[in-house]
Design an enzyme around this catalytic site. Structure first.
Site, short mmCIF file in Angstrom:
data_model
loop_
_atom_site.label_atom_id
_atom_site.label_comp_id
_atom_site.label_asym_id
_atom_site.label_seq_id
_atom_site.Cartn_x
_atom_site.Cartn_y
_atom_site.Cartn_z
N SER A 90 0.77 -1.15 0.04
CA SER A 90 -0.11 -0.05 -0.02
C SER A 90 0.69 1.33 -0.02
O SER A 90 0.45 2.35 -0.38
CB SER A 90 -1.05 -0.04 1.30
N HIS A 102 -5.83 -4.45 -1.68
CA HIS A 102 -5.54 -3.15 -2.35
C HIS A 102 -5.66 -3.73 -4.01
O HIS A 102 -4.91 -2.98 -4.96
CB HIS A 102 -4.35 -2.41 -2.29
N LYS A 157 -12.56 -1.46 0.95
CA LYS A 157 -11.89 -0.65 -0.01
C LYS A 157 -12.74 -0.65 -1.22
O LYS A 157 -13.64 0.07 -1.16
CB LYS A 157 -10.29 -0.94 -0.08
C1 LIG Z 1 -6.71 -2.44 4.54
C2 LIG Z 1 -5.89 -3.40 4.53
C3 LIG Z 1 -6.28 -4.35 5.54
C4 LIG Z 1 -7.54 -4.27 6.57
O1 LIG Z 1 -8.64 -4.59 6.11
P1 LIG Z 1 -10.02 -3.99 6.96
O2 LIG Z 1 -11.06 -4.78 6.20
O3 LIG Z 1 -10.28 -2.90 7.06
O4 LIG Z 1 -9.60 -4.52 8.20
C5 LIG Z 1 -5.81 -5.69 5.38
N1 LIG Z 1 -4.63 -5.82 4.68
C6 LIG Z 1 -4.48 -5.07 3.91
C7 LIG Z 1 -3.19 -5.43 2.76
C8 LIG Z 1 -4.87 -3.96 3.70
O5 LIG Z 1 -4.41 -2.97 2.81
#
Ligand SMILES: *Cc1c(COP(=O)(O)O)cnc(C)c1O
Length: 410
Positions: A197, A225, A256
């Site tokens: 990210s 992502h 997301k």
């Molecule tokens: C955003 C993210 C998470 C967390 O996701 P949530 O559903 O908000 O807990 C986990 N792993 C990665 C790689 C992320 O970018």
């Protein structure tokens, strides 16, 4: 007792402020979207949401959520195995498995919980887990919860190498070296983010799967992502890298690109999912996903299955922004992902630049240590399918102005 803790916390908070890493939360008074209004009344174009496909407030997603709210109620007041499973939950698990090309899928309250629950039941003290050094915090925590022996490979280094940093004396290993060292373990699992990210790097899953086959290891990918837009049909990193069927476990988030509410899952081979339903602690001991989120996520998947229009628009917007920013003279980390790191290196400059951009109506955030390495400060821009061409061009223009004002550009 609290007095002592209070003094301790007050000191620590002051230190965080002095360090310049204190996180202030900006308050938004509208739904999430390309154009938002903050509580002080300022309208800004948002370039820091994970709203990649513009689904956070998409009419079809809102209406899917509303239909579930009307038809299945607000909450279930239960975990899945007692009385928290509705027809909708089963439908979503099937839809996600189909979308991700796996045999089955199990829902969690978040991807953080999915990663917290996936390793411990599968890997015991005789097993080995091999993880990328830049993996997401939730993978790191999930790995900590399992008893397997741990190897960490240096991000991006898949080789059979071991290097010692002359300054710190610390050694770093490549993935193949780790796999060799873990050869006597009962099971080996390689765990990686699909997309990292901070940099927008896409994991080299083809090479990782080749190594997994060579050294008889399982592959786990967190595609938070990527799900919904990476790859020609938006199925994720595995599609982009052409490794369909070779990844054993995919975890991802609904928080997301898929509407951005919350929720996550583990999509994997049938027995893995079946066993997690029996043993994964965040699944067994935490509430079921709210029906409205299930309905909204189903609607999002339906949209993305019917047409690739949104991910295509995101790709075009990303290409436009990357090309124009490069032409303007900015140092952009190369790549194709809608995460576009604008490298400024200096920590103070990164934050000053973000502040200046906000004044110009472009909402972005400066990232500095410890989120990224020292001396690698940046502004992380995130492009969305919801951005108009005009908004993309205006952002580049604002960047160029701010860049000149702050001496980043000549
Ligand atoms: C955003 C993210 C998470 C967390 O996701 P949530 O559903 O908000 O807990 C986990 N792993 C990665 C790689 C992320 O970018």
């Amino acid at each position: 007792m609290y007095g002592a803790l209070k003094d301790d916390l007050t000191k620590k908070l002051a230190a965080i402020r002095a360090d310049g890493t204190y996180k202030n939360e900006r308050v938004i008074a509208t739904p999430q979207g390309a154009l938002i209004r903050t509580s002080d009344g300022k309208e800004v174009v948002n370039f820091c949401a994970n709203n990649y496909l513009g689904l956070s407030n998409h009419p079809a997603v809102v209406s899917g959520a509303r239909a579930a709210l009307d038809g299945r109620g607000y909450g279930l007041s239960s975990v899945r195995f007692i009385c928290g499973t509705q027809d909708l939950h089963k439908k979503l698990e099937k839809a996600v498995a189909e979308f991700l090309g796996t045999e089955d899928c199990i829902l969690f309250s978040s991807c953080f919980d999915a990663n917290g629950g996936v390793f411990e039941p599968l890997l015991d003290e005789e097993s080995a887990i091999i993880t990328d050094s830049l993996n997401h915090a939730s993978i790191i925590d999930g790995v900590r919860l399992c008893k397997a022996k741990r190897w960490i490979w240096k991000h991006g280094d898949l080789g059979d190498v071991e290097e010692t940093d002359p300054d710190t004396g610390k050694t770093a290993k490549g993935l193949e070296r780790c796999l060799k060292e873990a050869k006597d373990a009962k099971f080996r699992m390689i765990a990686t983010d699909g997309v990292f990210s901070m940099d927008g790097d896409i994991a080299d899953l083809a090479a990782i799967c080749d190594l997994a086959e060579k050294y008889d290891a399982l592959v786990m990918v967190d595609d938070s992502h990527a799900t919904g837009f990476t790859g020609a049909k938006g199925r994720g990193t595995w599609e982009y890298r052409g490794v369909g069927g070779r990844v054993d476990i995919i975890t991802t988030t609904f928080g997301k690109a898929l509407g951005g509410a919350s929720g996550g899952c583990v999509a994997a081979r049938k027995e893995i999912v079946e066993y997690l339903r029996q043993k994964a602690r965040p699944y067994l001991f935490s509430n079921t996903l709210a029906p409205s989120i299930v309905g909204g996520t189903l609607a999002a998947l339906e949209l993305l299955t019917k047409s690739t229009e949104l991910r295509d628009r995101l790709e075009a917007n990303t290409r436009r922004f990357r090309e124009k920013m490069t032409a303007a003279g900015f140092d952009i980390r190369p790549g194709v992902h809608p995460i576009v790191p604008v490298m400024l290196y200096d920590e103070k400059l990164a934050h000053a630049m973000a502040d200046r951009l906000l004044e110009k109506g472009v909402y972005v955030i400066g990232f500095s240590f410890p989120v990224v390495p020292r001396g690698k400060a940046r502004i992380r821009v995130q492009i969305s399918a919801a951005h108009t061409t005009e908004q993309i061009d205006a952002a580049v223009h604002a960047f160029a102005e701010a860049g000149k004002e702050l001496g980043v550009l000549k």
